[in-house]
Design an enzyme around this catalytic site. Structure first.
Site, PDB file in Angstrom:
ATOM      1  N   HIS B  79     -59.357 -22.690  17.532  1.00 12.15           N
ATOM      2  CA  HIS B  79     -59.559 -21.479  16.728  1.00 12.15           C
ATOM      3  C   HIS B  79     -59.141 -21.742  15.286  1.00 12.15           C
ATOM      4  CE1 HIS B  79     -59.393 -17.332  15.335  1.00 12.15           C
ATOM      5  NE2 HIS B  79     -58.134 -17.516  14.992  1.00 12.15           N
ATOM      6  N   ASP B 108     -81.218 -27.123 -10.001  1.00  9.84           N
ATOM      7  CA  ASP B 108     -80.620 -27.620  -8.760  1.00  9.84           C
ATOM      8  C   ASP B 108     -79.260 -28.193  -9.102  1.00  9.84           C
ATOM      9  OD1 ASP B 108     -80.165 -28.647  -6.100  1.00  9.84           O
ATOM     10  OD2 ASP B 108     -82.321 -28.555  -5.830  1.00  9.84           O
ATOM     11  N   TRP B 143     -53.525 -26.731  14.485  1.00  2.00           N
ATOM     12  CA  TRP B 143     -54.333 -27.221  13.358  1.00  2.00           C
ATOM     13  C   TRP B 143     -53.524 -28.066  12.393  1.00  2.00           C
ATOM     14  CZ3 TRP B 143     -55.002 -26.304   7.949  1.00  2.00           C
ATOM     15  CH2 TRP B 143     -54.017 -25.507   7.360  1.00  2.00           C
ATOM     16  N   SER B 170     -67.749 -34.582   3.974  1.00  4.25           N
ATOM     17  CA  SER B 170     -68.694 -33.572   3.514  1.00  4.25           C
ATOM     18  C   SER B 170     -68.140 -32.815   2.312  1.00  4.25           C
ATOM     19  CB  SER B 170     -68.983 -32.607   4.666  1.00  4.25           C
ATOM     20  OG  SER B 170     -69.434 -31.375   4.185  1.00  4.25           O
ATOM     21  N   SER B 171     -66.895 -32.364   2.424  1.00  2.57           N
ATOM     22  CA  SER B 171     -66.319 -31.568   1.340  1.00  2.57           C
ATOM     23  C   SER B 171     -66.112 -32.400   0.091  1.00  2.57           C
ATOM     24  CB  SER B 171     -64.982 -30.970   1.772  1.00  2.57           C
ATOM     25  OG  SER B 171     -65.174 -30.075   2.827  1.00  2.57           O
ATOM     26  N   HIS B 254     -51.260 -27.067   1.272  1.00  2.00           N
ATOM     27  CA  HIS B 254     -51.102 -25.913   0.407  1.00  2.00           C
ATOM     28  C   HIS B 254     -52.239 -25.731  -0.583  1.00  2.00           C
ATOM     29  CE1 HIS B 254     -49.085 -22.254  -0.260  1.00  2.00           C
ATOM     30  NE2 HIS B 254     -49.553 -22.354  -1.484  1.00  2.00           N
ATOM     31  N   GLU B 256     -55.082 -26.467   0.045  1.00  2.00           N
ATOM     32  CA  GLU B 256     -56.128 -25.971   0.941  1.00  2.00           C
ATOM     33  C   GLU B 256     -56.136 -24.444   1.007  1.00  2.00           C
ATOM     34  OE1 GLU B 256     -58.529 -27.188   2.614  1.00  2.00           O
ATOM     35  OE2 GLU B 256     -58.946 -25.673   4.130  1.00  2.00           O
ATOM     36  N   TYR B 258     -55.440 -22.436  -1.362  1.00  2.00           N
ATOM     37  CA  TYR B 258     -56.122 -21.952  -2.558  1.00  2.00           C
ATOM     38  C   TYR B 258     -57.588 -22.341  -2.545  1.00  2.00           C
ATOM     39  CZ  TYR B 258     -51.534 -20.638  -3.740  1.00  2.00           C
ATOM     40  OH  TYR B 258     -50.306 -20.042  -3.676  1.00  2.00           O
ATOM     41  N   SER B 269     -64.374 -11.085  -8.466  1.00  4.35           N
ATOM     42  CA  SER B 269     -64.418 -10.930  -9.920  1.00  4.35           C
ATOM     43  C   SER B 269     -65.840 -10.719 -10.425  1.00  4.35           C
ATOM     44  CB  SER B 269     -63.817 -12.156 -10.610  1.00  4.35           C
ATOM     45  OG  SER B 269     -62.525 -12.398 -10.146  1.00  4.35           O
ATOM     46  N   HIS B 303     -42.602 -25.623   0.899  1.00  2.00           N
ATOM     47  CA  HIS B 303     -42.133 -24.351   1.462  1.00  2.00           C
ATOM     48  C   HIS B 303     -42.641 -24.167   2.895  1.00  2.00           C
ATOM     49  CE1 HIS B 303     -45.830 -22.134  -0.415  1.00  2.00           C
ATOM     50  NE2 HIS B 303     -46.096 -22.485   0.797  1.00  2.00           N
ATOM     51  N   HIS B 304     -43.590 -25.017   3.311  1.00  2.11           N
ATOM     52  CA  HIS B 304     -43.987 -24.980   4.709  1.00  2.11           C
ATOM     53  C   HIS B 304     -42.982 -25.725   5.589  1.00  2.11           C
ATOM     54  CE1 HIS B 304     -48.050 -23.389   3.939  1.00  2.11           C
ATOM     55  NE2 HIS B 304     -47.944 -24.035   2.804  1.00  2.11           N
ATOM     56  N   THR B 329     -51.192 -15.027  -9.494  1.00  6.74           N
ATOM     57  CA  THR B 329     -51.915 -14.229  -8.503  1.00  6.74           C
ATOM     58  C   THR B 329     -51.776 -12.745  -8.828  1.00  6.74           C
ATOM     59  OG1 THR B 329     -51.202 -15.915  -6.952  1.00  6.74           O
ATOM     60  CG2 THR B 329     -52.277 -13.995  -6.028  1.00  6.74           C
ATOM     61  N   LYS B 332     -54.016 -11.671 -11.631  1.00  4.58           N
ATOM     62  CA  LYS B 332     -55.389 -11.404 -11.205  1.00  4.58           C
ATOM     63  C   LYS B 332     -55.519 -10.032 -10.580  1.00  4.58           C
ATOM     64  CE  LYS B 332     -57.331 -15.836 -10.513  1.00  4.58           C
ATOM     65  NZ  LYS B 332     -58.643 -16.066 -10.115  1.00  4.58           N
ATOM     66  N   ARG B 451     -44.990 -18.076  17.907  1.00  2.26           N
ATOM     67  CA  ARG B 451     -46.396 -18.491  17.852  1.00  2.26           C
ATOM     68  C   ARG B 451     -46.618 -19.622  18.844  1.00  2.26           C
ATOM     69  NH1 ARG B 451     -47.439 -21.132  11.953  1.00  2.26           N
ATOM     70  NH2 ARG B 451     -49.556 -21.232  12.681  1.00  2.26           N
TER      71      ARG B 451
END
Lengths: 111, 639, 197
Positions: B79, B108, B143, B170-171, B254, B256, B258, B269, B303-304, B329, B332, B451
């Site tokens: 998941h 293109d 994950w 790919s990315s 991290h 990731e 963002y 926006s 911080h993780h 943040t 915004k 969890r």
């Protein structure tokens, strides 16, 4: 993408061709690189004492800059290319240095 | 489209199909690729959603055993992987594909075949990951894949390492493609500070991808080497350091976060100024805040790991940087609110989703700041409070914004409107179901529910059980809501009301062209003179600053007498599809430690590359153009 | 695509910009492997450590790779002048030197494995093999690319005007070279000297 039909614009030109070094200059750079490499290797055979490691780091940086600047044409090409490369380089240096510092010097377990 | 007369040499000719399935399989058109991304995402979203349904069914009551622990672990791992790597990121990529060329006034992307390559690698990477269910079990180490659990064969994490590396290719290819496109293919006059905010956020996101993906690639290669090839990177027995894996993972992980949220911020926006009929409040602030988020996002990873083996100095420093990243943040959020302030608000479905985004994301952002407080963090770590937090950010944030974008740009893609009535049903049920599912998790987490635990422990008490039941009911609501969305989507594609070219009275260049977008995007490449170019072509300001419409065709490049320009479009190609099939043997080789398979995969990729290089180009390439017809413009109008 | 670089927004060739963007990200890739290696320098689990390196041997192969950058840039120079014959000659020389380097690496790995440094021996061994192995794979890809340029120019698929193609391969090749400049110093020389002292 094409956005013009003017024939004189459709042909490709290399905007920096005039400033590209000559083969002789390339060979000169290669000779310098060879000498620097010889100096690097000599630290293994001769005792340079405390200056050995700083010297090796400096030589590495100089060789890096010569190859990037001359062989990769960073000195002569658009600055955008250099910015792309150095962004990656300095980001890598900063992040990994920080991570190594945390791992080596500040990895106390939670009491 | 181009009436090419080039001789068909090399490996083969170019495919010519302009319709039918062949046209989709060989397309290099950014619009078609964007649409393919979107529908592939829907399939994976259904799979990921089904997995979340299984999780919630298991946790609906305490001490339930609908799933075995083994299956439960596979389901929650898949998941997470699915939603992060196969849904949110590619859904952003769908928007990048469709919108970046349109919004910057290009026909293109910079590398059309590489774009097709990215899509096929993503699809095959996803299939590869899911094939693990049939091949002895899916990854079950979560994950994040923490070593050394993940290096144990029991965890099936070799599929995770190889599969994510394939998706990462790919990315990475897409990131390079979009960066070059945005930097190098803007329409004349489109300076950096005239770019739509979505383009800015795309640029920042793709730079994040560019610099973050190599880090996870290294972590995954090391994991793969440990799990399959006997390397010792993270094996404590020989002195390996599992914490190194955590550092590498979160150095990527991290940014990731963002990578997933910034595209949604860009979409919101774009929608808010249109819905409020006002320019975005503080364009420059929004842009710089986005860039700042991207930059600071690299400096908060530890911080993780506050409850892992990092010391007090690191914990303090990363706590500070984490609180600091809340500042851009917050900027915004204020800008979005002030954009709506005093505007003539129209509560269309995209607008509702945007407002939903702002409120839900604010909740998620605030609970995120509580993680920065180290003692608090230690208390919440590995509880459902964390699950609640990141779902508020990724579901309430990213997914709300992206779905708003689907409603907003659906008329651009199809020339039809989605049903507003069903859209509003979708929105309100979605909002209700979402909060019902994830709101109670804050509470159950703070009450100690762990969890990644297959069975809800009965000893946590009746309150936690009620919260879990509410969460499970929320998933039912969400499922109904998703079906409403799906029905709306299909019904609107088949029989939606024609939208006209500019249904929202929009501001940016993509609405300048007819809807659905013609093959060549722009018959004439526009010249940009303003931020919000399209708005400025439609409206002038009177003395009081009120917008008054200007006569159509006032802009110079609408001049009907202008010489039609030569239009060059990328040719379709078989090779991106054919080449990327090589990732299958390569991936299975990495999983099973079979060097033959790896070799076959690599050889396939190389041969595919040759086909790619050798295939003929209708109009030559940049430095060797095929001679153009003598009369300028002779081939224009082929569209 | 079929227009010159003047028509792009920044006046740059897409492909060159794309290649530089890619190289920027490659620093993060190799940086992570080098960091792991540095962390694991002393983590040898009782097996062989950095003293196993044969510095004179590696110096020679490093020197060969460094000089291949010269022949690479000369190949691009010849192509820029429209001289495909000379370009092919230098390309062959570059690929040859790359092959010598790669052969040296295979030989070196064989020796190390015989002396007891297998990938499963210790975190040090793992990080050494994976780092230098990935670099070797980059060299291998480079050789493939060079031979492609050679063959494609022979059959007329790469024309004298298309020196951007040689330049692109060159950028990649020089990058692989400077990564080795760093690896040679950081992975081989400095740890070896630190051990000797």
């Amino acid at each position: 993408m094409s956005s013009t039909d003017a024939p004189e614009q459709a042909s490709s030109t290399d905007e920096h061709d005039d400033h590209h070094p000559t083969p002789r200059q390339y060979v000169n750079i290669a000779v310098v690189l060879a000498v620097l490499t010889a100096l690097e290797v000599s630290t293994y055979f001769l005792d340079f004492g405390v200056i050995a490691i700083p010297l090796l780091v400096i030589l590495m940086v100089v060789k890096f800059l010569y190859v990037a600047g001359w062989f990769m044409h960073l000195k002569f090409d658009s600055r955008v290319f250099g910015r792309m490369m150095y962004t990656g380089l300095f980001l890598a240096l900063g992040l990994y240095a920080l991570a190594i510092i945390v791992i080596l010097f500040d990895s106390a377990t939670i009491a | 489209m181009s009436s090419s007369t080039v001789e068909k040499s090399g490996f083969s000719g170019r495919p010519k199909g302009e319709s039918g399935i062949g046209a989709w399989l060989t397309t290099t058109d950014h619009k078609k690729i964007g649409i393919m991304y979107f529908f592939t995402v829907l399939v994976f979203f259904a799979l990921g959603g089904a997995e979340s349904g299984l999780i919630r069914a298991q946790l609906a009551q305490a001490e339930q055993n609908l799933l075995t622990e083994e299956i439960y672990n596979q389901v929650f791992t898949m998941h997470g992987i699915t939603m992060v790597f196969l849904v949110v990121m590619p859904l952003s990529a769908a928007f990048f594909n469709y919108l970046i060329p349109l919004m910057i006034g290009a026909r293109d992307v910079a590398f059309p075949r590489l774009n097709a390559f990215s899509y096929w690698v993503y699809l095959f990477g996803g299939i590869f990951l899911y094939s693990s269910f049939l091949l002895g079990g899916a990854p079950n180490g979560s994950w994040v894949g923490y070593a050394p659990l993940s290096t144990d064969a029991v965890s099936n994490m070799a599929f995770y390492a190889a599969g994510l590396n394939i998706v990462g290719v790919s990315s990475l290819a897409a990131a390079i493609n979009f960066i070059v496109t945005i930097l190098n293919m803007r329409a004349p006059g489109m300076t950096f500070m005239r770019m739509p905010v979505f383009i800015w956020m795309s640029l920042v996101t793709n730079f994040l991808l560019l610099f973050a993906l190599p880090i996870i690639a290294v972590a995954l290669f090391m994991l793969n080497a440990d799990a399959v090839f006997g390397a010792q990177f993270f094996e404590p027995g020989t002195g390996g350091d599992p914490v190194l894996y955590q550092h590498l993972f979160w150095l990527f992980g991290h940014p990731e976060v963002y990578i997933m949220i910034l595209p949604a911020m860009g979409i919101v926006s774009e929608i808010l100024p249109v819905g409020a009929r006002k320019p975005l409040f503080g364009y420059a602030a929004v842009v710089f805040a986005g860039a700042a988020i991207g930059f600071i996002g690299f400096g908060v990873w530890a911080h993780h790991m506050f409850t892992s083996a990092i010391g007090p100095v690191a914990r303090s420093a990363f706590a500070l940087s984490t609180m600091f990243i809340a500042v851009p943040t917050g900027i915004k959020i204020f800008n979005w609110v002030f954009t709506m302030w005093g505007g003539k608000l129209r509560f269309t479905t995209p607008m509702l989703f945007s407002i939903g985004f702002i409120s839900m994301f604010t909740i998620g952002g605030l609970s995120g700041v509580t993680h920065a407080i180290v003692p608090h963090n230690a208390q919440q770590h590995d509880t459902y409070y964390v699950v609640a937090h990141f779902h508020y950010v990724l579901f309430g944030g990213a997914l709300f914004g992206l779905i708003g974008g689907v409603y907003y740009w659906f008329p651009k893609v199809t020339g039809k409107l989605m049903s507003e009535k069903l859209g509003k049903v979708h929105f309100w049920t979605w909002l209700l179901g979402f909060n019902l599912t994830f709101g109670p998790m804050h509470m159950s987490g703070l009450l100690g529910q762990p969890r990644r635990t297959a069975v809800l422990p009965g000893e946590l008490g009746g309150t936690v059980e009620i919260y879990n039941l509410l969460s499970s009911l929320g998933v039912v609501v969400l499922t109904v809501s998703a079906l409403v969305f799906l029905f709306n989507l299909i019904a609107s594609i088949k029989g939606g009301v024609p939208s006209g070219n500019d249904p929202w009275d929009a501001r940016t260049l993509e609405w300048l062209t007819p809807s659905p977008t013609p093959y060549e995007n722009f018959p004439i490449i526009p010249t940009v003179t303003h931020r919000d170019e399209f708005w400025h072509r439609k409206y002038a300001e009177d003395d009081a600053g009120k917008a008054i419409p200007v006569p159509a065709g006032a802009a110079e490049d609408h001049d009907a007498d202008a010489e039609p320009e030569h239009i060059h479009m990328p040719d379709p190609s078989y090779w991106p599809l054919v080449q990327t099939l090589g990732f299958f043997p390569f991936g299975y080789g990495l999983v099973y430690g079979n060097f033959w398979l790896i070799g076959i995969g690599l050889a396939w990729l190389v041969i595919g590359l040759y086909g790619w290089i050798i295939e003929p180009l209708a109009e030559g390439d940049d430095d060797d153009p095929v001679d153009e017809p003598a009369r300028p413009g002779a081939r224009a109008g082929a569209h | 695509m079929a227009a010159g670089v003047e028509t792009t927004t920044m006046g740059l060739d897409h492909r060159k910009l794309g290649m530089w963007t890619f190289l920027g990200s490659e620093f993060l890739f190799f940086g992570a492997f080098v960091s792991a290696y540095l962390l694991y320098l002393d983590t040898t689990a009782g097996g062989p450590g950095v003293e196993i390196f044969d510095i004179p041997f590696t110096s020679i192969s490093s020197f060969v790779l460094l000089m291949s950058s010269l022949t690479m840039v000369l190949a691009h120079h010849a192509h820029a002048q429209g001289d495909l014959r000379r370009m092919r000659l230098w390309i062959l020389a570059t690929a040859g030197q790359g092959a010598v380097f790669l052969g040296g690496q295979v030989f070196e790995f064989n020796v190390f494995v015989r002396e007891g440094l297998t990938i499963s021996e210790s975190p040090f061994a793992s990080s050494f093999y994976v780092l230098t192995g990935f670099h070797g794979m980059h060299v291998f890809v480079g050789i493939l690319l060079l031979m492609s340029v050679y063959v494609l120019s022979l059959i007329g698929k790469i024309k004298p005007t298309q020196h951007v193609k040689t330049e692109m391969i060159g950028l990649y090749w020089h990058f692989v070279d400077i990564v080795w400049v760093v690896i040679f110093t950081v992975v081989y020389l400095i740890p070896e000297i630190a051990v000797l002292e």
